[in-house]
Design a protein around this motif. Structure first.
Motif, PDB file in Angstrom:
ATOM      1  N   TYR A 299       0.842  -1.205   0.000  1.00  0.00           N
ATOM      2  CA  TYR A 299       0.000   0.000   0.000  1.00  0.00           C
ATOM      3  C   TYR A 299       0.876   1.253   0.000  1.00  0.00           C
ATOM      4  CZ  TYR A 299      -3.896   3.110   1.012  1.00  0.00           C
ATOM      5  OH  TYR A 299      -4.841   4.099   0.931  1.00  0.00           O
ATOM      6  N   LYS A 300       1.876   1.244   0.856  1.00  0.00           N
ATOM      7  CA  LYS A 300       2.739   2.422   0.966  1.00  0.00           C
ATOM      8  C   LYS A 300       3.453   2.714  -0.353  1.00  0.00           C
ATOM      9  CE  LYS A 300       6.220   4.388   4.055  1.00  0.00           C
ATOM     10  NZ  LYS A 300       7.067   4.131   5.249  1.00  0.00           N
ATOM     11  N   LYS A 301       3.943   1.638  -1.005  1.00  0.00           N
ATOM     12  CA  LYS A 301       4.708   1.821  -2.242  1.00  0.00           C
ATOM     13  C   LYS A 301       3.817   2.176  -3.430  1.00  0.00           C
ATOM     14  CE  LYS A 301       7.768  -0.679  -5.413  1.00  0.00           C
ATOM     15  NZ  LYS A 301       8.449  -1.961  -5.706  1.00  0.00           N
ATOM     16  N   LEU A 302       2.804   1.356  -3.684  1.00  0.00           N
ATOM     17  CA  LEU A 302       2.021   1.480  -4.915  1.00  0.00           C
ATOM     18  C   LEU A 302       0.927   2.529  -4.838  1.00  0.00           C
ATOM     19  CD1 LEU A 302       1.773  -2.295  -5.822  1.00  0.00           C
ATOM     20  CD2 LEU A 302       2.913  -0.541  -7.163  1.00  0.00           C
ATOM     21  N   VAL A 303       0.339   2.703  -3.655  1.00  0.00           N
ATOM     22  CA  VAL A 303      -0.775   3.646  -3.511  1.00  0.00           C
ATOM     23  C   VAL A 303      -0.277   5.009  -3.041  1.00  0.00           C
ATOM     24  CG1 VAL A 303      -2.989   4.076  -2.387  1.00  0.00           C
ATOM     25  CG2 VAL A 303      -2.356   1.731  -3.028  1.00  0.00           C
ATOM     26  N   ASP A 304       0.491   5.033  -1.978  1.00  0.00           N
ATOM     27  CA  ASP A 304       0.912   6.308  -1.396  1.00  0.00           C
ATOM     28  C   ASP A 304       2.045   6.979  -2.176  1.00  0.00           C
ATOM     29  OD1 ASP A 304      -0.933   6.394   0.570  1.00  0.00           O
ATOM     30  OD2 ASP A 304       0.394   5.783   2.196  1.00  0.00           O
ATOM     31  N   LYS A 306       4.119   5.894  -5.145  1.00  0.00           N
ATOM     32  CA  LYS A 306       4.226   5.913  -6.607  1.00  0.00           C
ATOM     33  C   LYS A 306       2.914   6.261  -7.310  1.00  0.00           C
ATOM     34  CE  LYS A 306       8.310   3.142  -7.253  1.00  0.00           C
ATOM     35  NZ  LYS A 306       9.014   2.235  -8.197  1.00  0.00           N
ATOM     36  N   LYS A 307       1.815   6.263  -6.572  1.00  0.00           N
ATOM     37  CA  LYS A 307       0.499   6.595  -7.143  1.00  0.00           C
ATOM     38  C   LYS A 307       0.163   5.733  -8.363  1.00  0.00           C
ATOM     39  CE  LYS A 307       0.551  10.212  -4.358  1.00  0.00           C
ATOM     40  NZ  LYS A 307      -0.098  10.147  -3.045  1.00  0.00           N
ATOM     41  N   MET A 308       0.609   4.491  -8.332  1.00  0.00           N
ATOM     42  CA  MET A 308       0.371   3.591  -9.457  1.00  0.00           C
ATOM     43  C   MET A 308      -0.914   2.781  -9.303  1.00  0.00           C
ATOM     44  SD  MET A 308       4.212   2.038 -10.079  1.00  0.00           S
ATOM     45  CE  MET A 308       3.640   0.978 -11.409  1.00  0.00           C
ATOM     46  N   ALA A 309      -1.384   2.654  -8.069  1.00  0.00           N
ATOM     47  CA  ALA A 309      -2.524   1.777  -7.818  1.00  0.00           C
ATOM     48  C   ALA A 309      -3.524   2.452  -6.890  1.00  0.00           C
ATOM     49  CB  ALA A 309      -2.060   0.453  -7.213  1.00  0.00           C
ATOM     50  N   LEU A 310      -4.787   2.125  -7.111  1.00  0.00           N
ATOM     51  CA  LEU A 310      -5.834   2.550  -6.190  1.00  0.00           C
ATOM     52  C   LEU A 310      -5.887   1.639  -4.982  1.00  0.00           C
ATOM     53  CD1 LEU A 310      -8.603   3.186  -8.866  1.00  0.00           C
ATOM     54  CD2 LEU A 310      -7.344   4.933  -7.589  1.00  0.00           C
ATOM     55  N   GLN A 311      -5.485   0.399  -5.198  1.00  0.00           N
ATOM     56  CA  GLN A 311      -5.481  -0.590  -4.127  1.00  0.00           C
ATOM     57  C   GLN A 311      -4.475  -1.670  -4.487  1.00  0.00           C
ATOM     58  OE1 GLN A 311      -9.379  -2.071  -3.271  1.00  0.00           O
ATOM     59  NE2 GLN A 311      -8.720  -3.453  -1.657  1.00  0.00           N
ATOM     60  N   LEU A 337      -1.173  -3.043 -16.210  1.00  0.00           N
ATOM     61  CA  LEU A 337      -1.327  -4.113 -15.232  1.00  0.00           C
ATOM     62  C   LEU A 337       0.006  -4.790 -14.918  1.00  0.00           C
ATOM     63  CD1 LEU A 337      -4.687  -5.780 -16.383  1.00  0.00           C
ATOM     64  CD2 LEU A 337      -4.329  -4.143 -14.521  1.00  0.00           C
ATOM     65  N   MET A 338       0.812  -5.053 -15.944  1.00  0.00           N
ATOM     66  CA  MET A 338       2.079  -5.736 -15.699  1.00  0.00           C
ATOM     67  C   MET A 338       3.086  -4.845 -14.986  1.00  0.00           C
ATOM     68  SD  MET A 338       1.781  -8.847 -16.286  1.00  0.00           S
ATOM     69  CE  MET A 338       3.502  -9.213 -15.918  1.00  0.00           C
ATOM     70  N   ASP A 339       2.901  -3.528 -15.072  1.00  0.00           N
ATOM     71  CA  ASP A 339       3.776  -2.642 -14.290  1.00  0.00           C
ATOM     72  C   ASP A 339       3.527  -2.842 -12.797  1.00  0.00           C
ATOM     73  OD1 ASP A 339       4.896  -1.606 -16.572  1.00  0.00           O
ATOM     74  OD2 ASP A 339       3.654   0.203 -16.613  1.00  0.00           O
ATOM     75  N   ILE A 340       2.270  -3.062 -12.438  1.00  0.00           N
ATOM     76  CA  ILE A 340       1.949  -3.338 -11.038  1.00  0.00           C
ATOM     77  C   ILE A 340       2.568  -4.666 -10.613  1.00  0.00           C
ATOM     78  CG2 ILE A 340       0.065  -3.925  -9.457  1.00  0.00           C
ATOM     79  CD1 ILE A 340      -1.632  -1.839 -10.816  1.00  0.00           C
ATOM     80  N   VAL A 341       2.450  -5.676 -11.485  1.00  0.00           N
ATOM     81  CA  VAL A 341       3.050  -6.977 -11.174  1.00  0.00           C
ATOM     82  C   VAL A 341       4.555  -6.846 -10.976  1.00  0.00           C
ATOM     83  CG1 VAL A 341       3.491  -9.308 -12.055  1.00  0.00           C
ATOM     84  CG2 VAL A 341       1.243  -8.257 -12.374  1.00  0.00           C
ATOM     85  N   ASN A 342       5.199  -6.087 -11.821  1.00  0.00           N
ATOM     86  CA  ASN A 342       6.646  -5.913 -11.706  1.00  0.00           C
ATOM     87  C   ASN A 342       7.041  -5.241 -10.395  1.00  0.00           C
ATOM     88  OD1 ASN A 342       7.018  -7.074 -14.243  1.00  0.00           O
ATOM     89  ND2 ASN A 342       6.990  -5.102 -15.317  1.00  0.00           N
TER      90      ASN A 342
END
Length: 437
Positions: A299-304, A306-311, A337-342
């Motif tokens: 959550y901290k990395k992707l949501v807060d 890098k702003k890459m994910a909503l969840q 989607l694959m950027d999130i996976v990476n």
């Protein structure tokens, strides 16, 4: 100062949970094979009567899915001595409440009554076991109820089918590849004789665990249990021999579609061992490390940051025979989607190659200590845990000792288990996409 406060809070929590009252219980078998667990708790004038049957969705025939969940509904229809539509009225008019639920592995029924209604609760559960009315009228009624439940919880609920898509791609042989609610066409095709046969096979004393917990007099409760359940005939022995899955050795890719979403999602899912194993408990800790709370890694990395994910998060869906470990994310903006996976893979690789920090490890221990205390904080929760540990783990006393397993898990084990199970060649990548109408 802040560090001192955190250290003090940790020490207080550990001390509290270490001194948390041990759950005392007594267990024995009736002559007909029913397992009985008694837990006395006089802190409040309530009693729980519950029965867990070792039957779930995995026990169904491949062309009759949904049968176990259907029975959860059907066995509230009425009995020889409880008229149709009277079950819930009888409970509520005596100051109680009740419910039931089904998983792939078991079905659980329970009532919570004032303690002076113990006999009523036992009588009702014995009626469900001995005298259920299973007729075409009830089958037709509950068929519509289940269909409506499916419409509400699955067909019209955003993201409700992601686990269905994951399981049907992760499992090729084992019946976990299906869903608990099943396929409606299978229930429509089932005959009354098939419903009767399912009841005869699985709803028998030797496939059931009765838990009575709360403000009880133990000798009195034992006599009531013998009076209401002791004479019920033992059923045929049930043999379970489910097919074993071959290891996943290369990445599986699949797509699933949902008409109720606009934002896609991606899942990286891994088949993992039974919840009874130590490794499964280590995966529980990895899941918490990655995704429990807004301060968690994903959550901290992707949501807060890098702003890459909503969840984003991790789920360890552990079950009796296998587990399914799922990492997921919902993209924000133009994120692929694959950027999130990476990005998730980067964090998994860190766990596989480096020890998590002492601070993170202590936070995990505190979380699991807190979960342990909370799970045993009510007589209702204790009754559920006693039944579950007996039926699915074969060790009722895990209600007291499982926390010791979590306490003994090391940072080194977390690293090794991540290396063992969470590798790209061992997983499914599922793109969960909006369905174009």
């Amino acid at each position: 100062m802040k560090k001192s406060i955190l250290t003090l809070a940790s020490a207080v929590l550990v001390a509290f949970s270490a001194n948390a009252q041990k759950v005392e219980f007594e267990e024995y078998n009736l002559d007909n094979g029913m397992h009985v667990i008694l837990h006395k708790d006089t802190s409040a004038p309530v009693v729980v009567t519950s029965v867990m049957y070792h039957v779930g969705a995995k026990d169904e025939q491949p062309d009759r899915t949904g049968m176990a969940h259907f029975f959860e509904h059907l066995l509230f229809e009425g009995t020889k001595n409880i008229k149709k539509g009277e079950w819930f009225k009888l409970v509520s008019s005596n100051g109680g409440r009740n419910n039931a639920n089904t998983t792939d592995d078991r079905t659980y029924y329970y009532e919570i009554f004032p303690s002076n209604k113990l006999e009523l609760g036992l009588w009702m559960e014995s009626e469900r076991l001995l005298h259920p009315i299973i007729g075409q009228e009830g089958v037709d009624t509950q068929n519509e109820v289940v269909k409506e439940e499916k419409r509400l919880r699955v067909d019209n609920q955003p993201y409700s089918r992601f686990l269905e898509y994951v399981k049907q791609n992760i499992f090729k042989k084992h019946p976990y590849k299906g869903t608990t609610i099943g396929k409606m066409e299978h229930l429509d095709a089932a005959t009354l004789e098939e419903f009767l046969a399912f009841n005869k096979k699985f709803y028998v004393p030797n496939n059931a665990t009765l838990v009575v917990a709360g403000d009880i007099d133990v000798p009195t409760a034992k006599k009531m249990i013998q009076d209401y359940f002791g004479h019920i005939p033992r059923g045929e022995e049930i043999t379970k021999n489910f097919p074993k899955e071959d290891p996943i050795t290369e990445t599986i890719t699949a797509k699933g579609y949902d008409p109720n979403i606009q934002i896609p999602a991606v899942m990286a899912a891994y088949r993992t061992p039974s919840m009874k194993t130590r490794d499964s408990r280590v995966l529980d800790m990895i899941s918490s490390y990655l995704s429990t709370g807004k301060s968690s890694v994903l959550y901290k990395k992707l949501v807060d940051e890098k702003k890459m994910a909503l969840q984003a998060g991790a789920i360890n869906a552990s079950q009796e025979d296998y587990g399914t470990y799922i990492l997921f994310g919902l993209p924000q903006g133009d994120t692929k989607l694959m950027d999130i996976v990476n990005e998730i893979d980067e964090e998994i690789a860190k766990i596989q190659t480096e020890l998590i920090s002492e601070k993170a490890y202590q936070k995990l221990q505190n979380q699991f200590e807190n979960n342990y205390v909370n799970s045993n904080s009510s007589v209702e929760g204790i009754a559920n845990s006693l039944a579950r540990y007996n039926v699915l783990y074969g060790d009722t006393n895990l209600i007291n000792t499982e926390i010791e397993i979590y306490r003994s898990i090391t940072r080194e084990e977390i690293k090794e288990v991540a290396k063992k199970y969470l590798n790209p060649n061992q997983r499914l990548i599922l793109e969960y996409l909006p369905e174009k109408k």
